[in-house]
Design a protein around this motif. Structure first.
Motif, PDB file in Angstrom:
ATOM      1  N   UNK A   1      64.926 -64.595  -4.135  1.00 34.07           N
ATOM      2  CA  UNK A   1      64.548 -63.628  -5.161  1.00 34.07           C
ATOM      3  C   UNK A   1      63.249 -62.889  -4.889  1.00 34.07           C
ATOM      4  N   UNK A   2      62.765 -62.924  -3.665  1.00 33.49           N
ATOM      5  CA  UNK A   2      61.515 -62.246  -3.315  1.00 33.49           C
ATOM      6  C   UNK A   2      61.834 -60.836  -2.824  1.00 33.49           C
ATOM      7  N   UNK A   3      61.330 -59.822  -3.509  1.00 30.25           N
ATOM      8  CA  UNK A   3      61.582 -58.452  -3.051  1.00 30.25           C
ATOM      9  C   UNK A   3      61.026 -58.283  -1.637  1.00 30.25           C
ATOM     10  N   UNK A   4      61.893 -57.919  -0.705  1.00 30.76           N
ATOM     11  CA  UNK A   4      61.476 -57.865   0.696  1.00 30.76           C
ATOM     12  C   UNK A   4      62.260 -56.810   1.449  1.00 30.76           C
ATOM     13  N   UNK A   5      61.711 -56.431   2.590  1.00 28.52           N
ATOM     14  CA  UNK A   5      62.356 -55.444   3.455  1.00 28.52           C
ATOM     15  C   UNK A   5      61.907 -55.684   4.890  1.00 28.52           C
ATOM     16  N   UNK A   6      62.755 -55.297   5.817  1.00 27.16           N
ATOM     17  CA  UNK A   6      62.393 -55.329   7.228  1.00 27.16           C
ATOM     18  C   UNK A   6      62.008 -53.918   7.640  1.00 27.16           C
ATOM     19  N   UNK A   7      60.877 -53.797   8.311  1.00 21.56           N
ATOM     20  CA  UNK A   7      60.475 -52.526   8.916  1.00 21.56           C
ATOM     21  C   UNK A   7      60.318 -52.801  10.404  1.00 21.56           C
ATOM     22  N   UNK A   8      61.040 -52.076  11.205  1.00 20.57           N
ATOM     23  CA  UNK A   8      61.059 -52.317  12.643  1.00 20.57           C
ATOM     24  C   UNK A   8      59.690 -52.097  13.277  1.00 20.57           C
ATOM     25  N   UNK A   9      59.271 -53.058  14.092  1.00 13.69           N
ATOM     26  CA  UNK A   9      57.985 -52.962  14.777  1.00 13.69           C
ATOM     27  C   UNK A   9      57.876 -51.723  15.657  1.00 13.69           C
ATOM     28  N   UNK A  10      59.004 -51.300  16.230  1.00 11.96           N
ATOM     29  CA  UNK A  10      58.972 -50.120  17.091  1.00 11.96           C
ATOM     30  C   UNK A  10      58.732 -48.839  16.305  1.00 11.96           C
ATOM     31  N   UNK A  11      58.983 -48.862  15.005  1.00 15.82           N
ATOM     32  CA  UNK A  11      58.704 -47.668  14.198  1.00 15.82           C
ATOM     33  C   UNK A  11      57.256 -47.644  13.718  1.00 15.82           C
ATOM     34  N   UNK A  12      56.554 -48.778  13.851  1.00 12.94           N
ATOM     35  CA  UNK A  12      55.178 -48.873  13.382  1.00 12.94           C
ATOM     36  C   UNK A  12      54.154 -48.903  14.516  1.00 12.94           C
ATOM     37  N   UNK A  13      54.374 -49.758  15.479  1.00 13.76           N
ATOM     38  CA  UNK A  13      53.388 -49.972  16.552  1.00 13.76           C
ATOM     39  C   UNK A  13      53.680 -49.008  17.697  1.00 13.76           C
ATOM     40  N   UNK A  14      52.841 -48.008  17.815  1.00 13.68           N
ATOM     41  CA  UNK A  14      52.969 -47.046  18.911  1.00 13.68           C
ATOM     42  C   UNK A  14      52.094 -47.519  20.070  1.00 13.68           C
ATOM     43  N   UNK A  15      52.558 -47.275  21.292  1.00 12.92           N
ATOM     44  CA  UNK A  15      51.882 -47.827  22.466  1.00 12.92           C
ATOM     45  C   UNK A  15      51.767 -46.802  23.580  1.00 12.92           C
ATOM     46  N   UNK A  16      51.170 -47.285  24.688  1.00 10.63           N
ATOM     47  CA  UNK A  16      51.085 -46.449  25.889  1.00 10.63           C
ATOM     48  C   UNK A  16      52.395 -46.427  26.666  1.00 10.63           C
ATOM     49  N   UNK A  17      53.368 -47.247  26.268  1.00  9.71           N
ATOM     50  CA  UNK A  17      54.697 -47.203  26.859  1.00  9.71           C
ATOM     51  C   UNK A  17      54.937 -48.086  28.063  1.00  9.71           C
ATOM     52  N   UNK A  18      53.961 -48.885  28.472  1.00  8.29           N
ATOM     53  CA  UNK A  18      54.171 -49.773  29.626  1.00  8.29           C
ATOM     54  C   UNK A  18      55.135 -50.885  29.242  1.00  8.29           C
ATOM     55  N   UNK A  19      56.236 -50.986  29.949  1.00 14.38           N
ATOM     56  CA  UNK A  19      57.204 -52.046  29.684  1.00 14.38           C
ATOM     57  C   UNK A  19      56.603 -53.399  30.043  1.00 14.38           C
ATOM     58  N   UNK A  20      56.814 -54.366  29.158  1.00 13.13           N
ATOM     59  CA  UNK A  20      56.392 -55.734  29.423  1.00 13.13           C
ATOM     60  C   UNK A  20      54.958 -56.057  29.080  1.00 13.13           C
ATOM     61  N   UNK A  21      54.124 -55.057  28.914  1.00 10.07           N
ATOM     62  CA  UNK A  21      52.709 -55.313  28.619  1.00 10.07           C
ATOM     63  C   UNK A  21      52.047 -54.066  28.039  1.00 10.07           C
ATOM     64  N   UNK A  22      52.677 -53.507  27.023  1.00 12.69           N
ATOM     65  CA  UNK A  22      52.183 -52.262  26.440  1.00 12.69           C
ATOM     66  C   UNK A  22      50.906 -52.499  25.628  1.00 12.69           C
ATOM     67  N   UNK A  23      50.061 -51.496  25.604  1.00 14.06           N
ATOM     68  CA  UNK A  23      48.826 -51.537  24.807  1.00 14.06           C
ATOM     69  C   UNK A  23      49.020 -50.653  23.585  1.00 14.06           C
TER      70      UNK A  23
END
Length: 168
Positions: free
Chosen positions: A44-66
């Motif tokens: 009964x806890x109001x909750x939602x999933x927000x995708x990490x990829x839509x929030x955390x923007x990075x430099x794009x390095x695969x495997x070890x992005x900053x």
């Protein structure tokens, strides 16, 4: 010319392999977030999933992005803040982010902790709690060194150095 072409092909294959690895790892993180959110909803806890990829923007390095803190802050204000303001518990898969062209990337070792602290910074949180399998910074990996001990006092600079050299 043939050698140059072959090197370019090998490089392209490495990028594809890294991209595929990040996509597979992201799938597991996203699935775990869905499971946690379903448990919250069942209670009964109001909750939602927000995708990490839509929030955390990075430099794009695969495997070890900053993380790109400025772009992440903008994304958080638009997608995360409205949910939090309505009292909704938000579950965000950690360890993943988006590259500059939108491809899913992973943040590397400690990426879930990094996700949590980057998002906390973006919402101006007063504190972050990380639940770990050990009681603090240790003198060694307790799975390898049986008599490893918790370090009683550790300066932030010392902790940063340890993390730089691979400590969890």
């Amino acid at each position: 010319e043939t050698l140059t072409r072959q090197l370019a092909e090998f490089s392209a294959m490495d990028v594809m392999r890294e991209s595929l690895a990040d996509a597979v790892l992201a799938y597991g993180e996203r699935l775990a977030a869905q499971i946690v959110q379903a448990m919250l909803a069942a209670r009964g806890i109001p909750s939602a999933v927000v995708d990490g990829a839509s929030l955390v923007h990075t430099d794009g390095r695969h495997g070890n992005a900053a993380p790109d803190l400025a772009r992440t802050a903008v994304a958080v204000e638009g997608a995360l803040r409205p949910l939090l303001d309505r009292g909704i518990t938000v579950v965000v898969p950690g360890f993943i982010g988006a590259g500059r062209q939108g491809a899913v990337v992973t943040l590397g070792r400690g990426g879930s902790d990094l996700s949590a602290t980057v998002l906390a910074r973006a919402i101006d949180a007063r504190e972050v709690t990380l639940w770990k399998d050990v009681g603090g910074c240790m003198t060694a990996d307790p799975r390898i060194v049986p008599d490893a001990r918790v370090v009683a006092t550790l300066d932030a600079r010392e902790a940063s150095e340890l993390a730089y050299y691979g400590a969890k």
